[in-house]
Design an enzyme around this catalytic site. Structure first.
Site, PDB file in Angstrom:
ATOM      1  N   CYS A 161      20.543  61.760 -28.629  1.00  0.00           N
ATOM      2  CA  CYS A 161      20.510  62.146 -27.219  1.00  0.00           C
ATOM      3  C   CYS A 161      19.475  61.307 -26.459  1.00  0.00           C
ATOM      4  O   CYS A 161      19.607  60.098 -26.355  1.00  0.00           O
ATOM      5  CB  CYS A 161      20.293  63.656 -27.086  1.00  0.00           C
TER       6      CYS A 161
ATOM      7  N   HIS B 293      24.932  65.523 -30.037  1.00  0.00           N
ATOM      8  CA  HIS B 293      23.992  66.171 -30.958  1.00  0.00           C
ATOM      9  C   HIS B 293      24.716  66.473 -32.272  1.00  0.00           C
ATOM     10  O   HIS B 293      25.414  67.480 -32.365  1.00  0.00           O
ATOM     11  CB  HIS B 293      23.481  67.482 -30.358  1.00  0.00           C
TER      12      HIS B 293
ATOM     13  N   GLU C 169      23.521  67.616 -34.909  1.00  0.00           N
ATOM     14  CA  GLU C 169      22.978  68.862 -35.472  1.00  0.00           C
ATOM     15  C   GLU C 169      23.591  70.107 -34.840  1.00  0.00           C
ATOM     16  O   GLU C 169      23.448  71.211 -35.358  1.00  0.00           O
ATOM     17  CB  GLU C 169      21.445  68.884 -35.344  1.00  0.00           C
TER      18      GLU C 169
END
Length: 193
Positions: A77, A175, A177
């Site tokens: 990001c 992202h 994650e």
């Protein structure tokens, strides 16, 4: 495997740490230059505003260290955006790893883009076993235009780089994650680089 997440006070590092723990890796969070240089792989996260994040890197000397790293580095990001030449956000000079300037989406679309969007035109082993048009989770108001270092694209108002690669440096605008099993696969692929 020694995975280090750069902790410079501008990252959503806990969710990244948990994502690695789910795949059996316990990453180290640090801003210590020696530990970062010794790591097998480095994660450079980022959430927030570009100029204040860059000031935090400069205050610790990480702005000089990161471009010199030799092991695989993954910017996520804002981390990816700071690896570019510059950003329109706060007229910020970046780390100059990726040869592209970060731009702001126009006011014709809702900003920030928040939510799931598709990634396409996938290149490099970072996207092994990821399907074209896979959905990833994004939250951003600024984007890196398509350039020679683009390894994945998304569309929001226009086509833009959702991932970049140069030498040992990788960056994702999305992202991983927070992107379910597909995002986890990207992290696993990064570990295999």
């Amino acid at each position: 495997m020694n995975i280090t997440i750069i902790d410079y006070g501008a990252g959503n590092i806990q969710s990244i740490k948990f994502a690695f723990q789910r795949i059996g890796i316990n990453p180290e969070l640090t801003h210590n230059a020696e530990l970062i240089m010794k790591a097998d792989k480095v994660i450079f996260p980022g959430v927030g505003e570009a100029s204040s994040a860059m000031h935090k890197l400069e205050a610790t000397g990480l702005d000089v260290l990161i471009p010199k790293l030799k092991q695989p580095v993954l910017g996520i990001c804002l981390g990816m955006q700071l690896m570019c030449n510059a950003s329109e956000e706060g007229a910020t000079k970046g780390l100059g790893i990726f040869d592209v300037d970060v731009k702001k989406f126009s006011n014709k679309v809702k900003v920030p883009q928040i939510g799931w969007n598709q990634i396409s035109d996938l290149k490099t082993p970072l996207f092994n076993e990821i399907s074209e048009k896979e959905y990833m989770y994004l939250v951003h108001s600024f984007y890196a235009p398509i350039c020679s270092e683009t390894i994945a694209t998304s569309n929001y108002e226009l086509d833009y780089s959702s991932a970049l690669h140069k030498d040992n440096f990788y960056g994702t605008q999305f992202h991983p994650e927070k992107s379910s099993l597909a995002g986890q696969r990207v992290l696993e692929n990064f570990l295999k680089l």
